[in-house]
Design an enzyme around this catalytic site. Sequence first.
Site, PDB file in Angstrom:
ATOM      1  N   TYR A  75       0.978  -1.119   0.050  1.00 49.37           N
ATOM      2  CA  TYR A  75       0.091   0.113   0.007  1.00 49.37           C
ATOM      3  C   TYR A  75       0.934   0.905  -0.130  1.00 49.37           C
ATOM      4  CZ  TYR A  75      -4.311   2.563   0.862  1.00 49.37           C
ATOM      5  OH  TYR A  75      -5.554   3.204   0.819  1.00 49.37           O
ATOM      6  N   TYR A  87      -1.519   5.078 -10.171  1.00 48.88           N
ATOM      7  CA  TYR A  87      -2.520   4.300 -10.814  1.00 48.88           C
ATOM      8  C   TYR A  87      -4.011   4.803 -10.645  1.00 48.88           C
ATOM      9  CZ  TYR A  87      -5.522   0.016 -10.661  1.00 48.88           C
ATOM     10  OH  TYR A  87      -6.605  -0.856 -10.473  1.00 48.88           O
TER      11      TYR A  87
END
Lengths: 382, 139
Positions: free
Chosen positions: A281, A329
């Site tokens: 993450y 992204y």
Amino acid sequence: MRQDLARTVAIVGVAESDQVGVTPNKSALQHHAEAAYNALADAGLSVKDVDGLFTAGLSTLTTAEYLGINPRYSDSTSIGGSSFVVHIGHALAAINAGYCEVALITHGQIGRSSRGSGGGQDETFPVSQFEAPYGIVGAPINYAIACSRYMHVYGEDRTRQALAEIAVATRKWAQLNPKAMMRAPMSFDDYHNSRWIAWPFHLLDCCLVTDAGAAVVVAKADRARDLPKKPVWVLGAAEYHDHSLMSQMPDLTVHPARDAGQRAFEMAGLKPDDIDLAMIYDSFTYTVLMSLESLGFCGPGEGPDFVWNQRTAPGGEFALNTSGGGLSYTHPGMYGIFLVVEAVRQLRGECGERQLANCRIALANGSGGSLSSAGTAILAID
Amino acid sequence: MTTATPRRPLPTPQPEWDFYWERTKAHELWLMRCKECHRAYFYPRPLCPYCFSRNTEWFQSSGRGRLYAFAIVHRAPHPAFADVVPYIAALVELEDGVRIPTNLVGVEPDPARVKIGMPVQVLFEDANEKISLPKFRPV
């Protein structure tokens, strides 16, 4: 951890919602629904097969009704962006206990285009009492505070270089992902020259704010073997949290992934060296730096050496965040499920231009809150 | 010391924190500690977060400590803070053994001047007739 639970369930379907990025014409629930539809199609399953429903950020009462699912097992565990990785372990437990056979995990958020207020903190909570009055509000400030401590302990210049390495390498991966929001090249100068958000964070230390949804389907082993796509086995899954408020974090340089990761590796019977792809993450560059250390990929304070010289970029020695991550992204608010989507696609060999040559075992590490929670899953393909 | 007072979200004291905010109003910083394991803790609550004992007590802090970690906030997290950026969001480690979230004031918000480990002392900023916020300045 019980090693006998490894390979008892598999991820059999993953998908994003139809469009991720900027979708002013769609609600968060539409993203849930599209992702659920697409993931079940990917799995070759019908919505009627789903008997366990999982989500975070809102109650499964809401998603179940919207999707027309009446679950026999329902889990709305919401501990920040890690939640959807945590749900994999919960699904594994529920399936093994016989509460359900096919678990659907859904996510949808419109961090960028929301027409609502998005709630906000309850003014009776400790965070509103003791942090918000000081402008200690929101992830960038909280994580920046933690990062300053890391810099103090391990050296400011080498930490700064590490943050830049991570930002630049992650953008290179995003350039290979057609769904990534940020695909323009990023130089080291671009990183260092980007404006301050909260020192020590530049703009390019911070994740995006997007609209997106994703879903993951987890099924019992015998069901998984009969489905069209190769099962992606859950070898290990664990979770942990050790605070909520940033000011309560026990050690600002250690991620709760240290505990979750250790147990996930133990359950899988594996060690960090066995991992072909790490999906970690990246709410901020610093999240990655400290998570790599806490998961045991390197020692405390060794993260800057680990990511040095674009080692995690395409073609580098260590495959990290190949989707382009939350940094480049997509990051709609709670990004954890997208770690799993990319890990599964890499294991299946579906990643096109950014496909890794040899990807058999992947790790997804979700992070949530103010570096508060971790969900670690270790996944593998036969 | 209290230049640039933000129109910030102020605490709505909850029952277990009435005493804390009453004392800060009098420009005193009071914390809680456990009478079983003898550790001080923050934020105040009726159970010790280290040993789960309910045998706890308030005590007055010296208000002295050291800067533990900080961020210099350039982009306001909320419109109420737009007129006070850049400001220093900080964690201070008090000599009483607890870390407290706060603002560091009385120093330029410049990483060249703000140093982790620097000694700091509490001061109180009167936000309105009910709430005074403990903040810290270098000594």
